[in-house]
Design an enzyme around this catalytic site. Sequence first.
Site: not given
Ligand code: XMP
Length: 478
Positions: A302, A305
């Site tokens: 993500g 992330c």
């Molecule tokens: P995108 O790339 O579409 O990703 O912005 C969305 C997804 O990211 C995940 N997600 C996280 N993963 N730390 C992580 O490692 C975080 O703080 C976090 N917040 C969201 C989640 O699967 C989401 O759908």
Amino acid sequence: MDELRVGLSYNDVLLIPRRSRVESRRSVDTSTRLTKSIKLGIPLIPANMDTVTESRMAIAIAREGGIGIIHRFMSVEGEVSEVQRVKRSGAYIIENPYSIGKDATVEEARELSEKNGVSGLLVVDKSNKLLGILSDRDMRFSRNDGEKVSKVMTPRQKLVVGRPGISMDDALDLLDKHRLEKLPLVDRNGIVAGLITSKDIYRRLKSEKSAVDKKGRLLVGASIGTKGDYVERAQALADAEADIIVLDVAHGHAESVIDAIKSVKKKLPDMPLVAGNIATPEAVEDLASAGADCLKIGIGPGTACITRRVTGAGMPQFTAVADCAEAARRMGISTIADGGIKESGDITKALAAGADAVMMGSIFAGTDESPGYFIRRDNMKYKAYRGMASLGANISRKRIDKSVVDPQEVFDIVPEGVESSVPYRGSVKEIVYQLIGGVRSGMSYCGASSLDELRKNARFIRLTNSAASESYEKLAER
Ligand code: XMP
């Protein structure tokens, strides 16, 4: 050490163009089955994050044929009410319309309608008998906030009403003939049995592509965790008629998650259950055997992330999706490729690699319908976007249970996400049009007129560094 496998991300591969019989992008079918009972017109799911999906986003994406998953970083009542808002908005019959007693004040009525995002209220007695309607205008033009509702409402004798079970055509006739905004439905004894609004019925007529349940209401999912009252939360969401529950934790291949899947399935055997996040075929087998109907794939791709940097763990997303989708198909369940989608080409690659749908956070966070606030910088508009494991999101989560958070608890947080912003992108409708247009075109390059054909036909080629720069390093937009 065993020989190390190579892990690939979306930018490392391209789909090889193939002979195509597809005549036009429009003839390409993007529908998908998320679970045995849930069919979507488009394979797009805004992420269950607090800067992405609440009821407004879920309504907008379901109208386009996808499904939104309400995030869980609020009270149970809050999440239930978000689900209810979606369920109410798409139906042409609202089964339990908001109502108020005749002795309440105009101020109380205004608060109730603002809280629930509705433009008017039915006025009822204790046995739910219809006494009148209080419209938005009645509230606006009342000069005295303390005035009783009974003084400003339109009384029952002046109202046109319908019977429960009225057909859509008959309801339309009544709304048209009397130029009505709202048609309350009452039974023989005058008890409220529903409400039809002209806005809902016309929207429904216009939007045949909406993703709807058996009663014609928009589809919506809701997420839960694996700690505390998660089973009660799942039950409350099921009672609010959520169509799917997403059991969502950062590391889904955990014994606590396997136990949680079993507990939720025991309580709600018929509720479609998504679980995640995971990134390996072993995890697919374990979670599918525990009872999950669909799995979310993605550890660390993500945009918000930092899990991979903070922990050193993760799996390149293209490889994770391809491996897990294959294992999931063997187990008879489906997958969602979650995170790391930057443009429409990535969606086509994820679907071609085997995913049944994709989940996106940053792309949807930039739309009008996301809950994040606007930020203006250098004359450009942005919207807030943050990882759910970021410092701010962690603190907000602690604040749900208690108003004051102990500084030591804040100090103890090790964030695995960042708090940032994304460029403003307009409405969900506009974004979806562009994304799905790109996917349809990508499918036609692969000679595929359906997602099944795409998965069968897809052949990928791996890129060298120079092929990657040839593909992605383009002139900047002016
Ligand atoms: P995108 O790339 O579409 O990703 O912005 C969305 C997804 O990211 C995940 N997600 C996280 N993963 N730390 C992580 O490692 C975080 O703080 C976090 N917040 C969201 C989640 O699967 C989401 O759908």
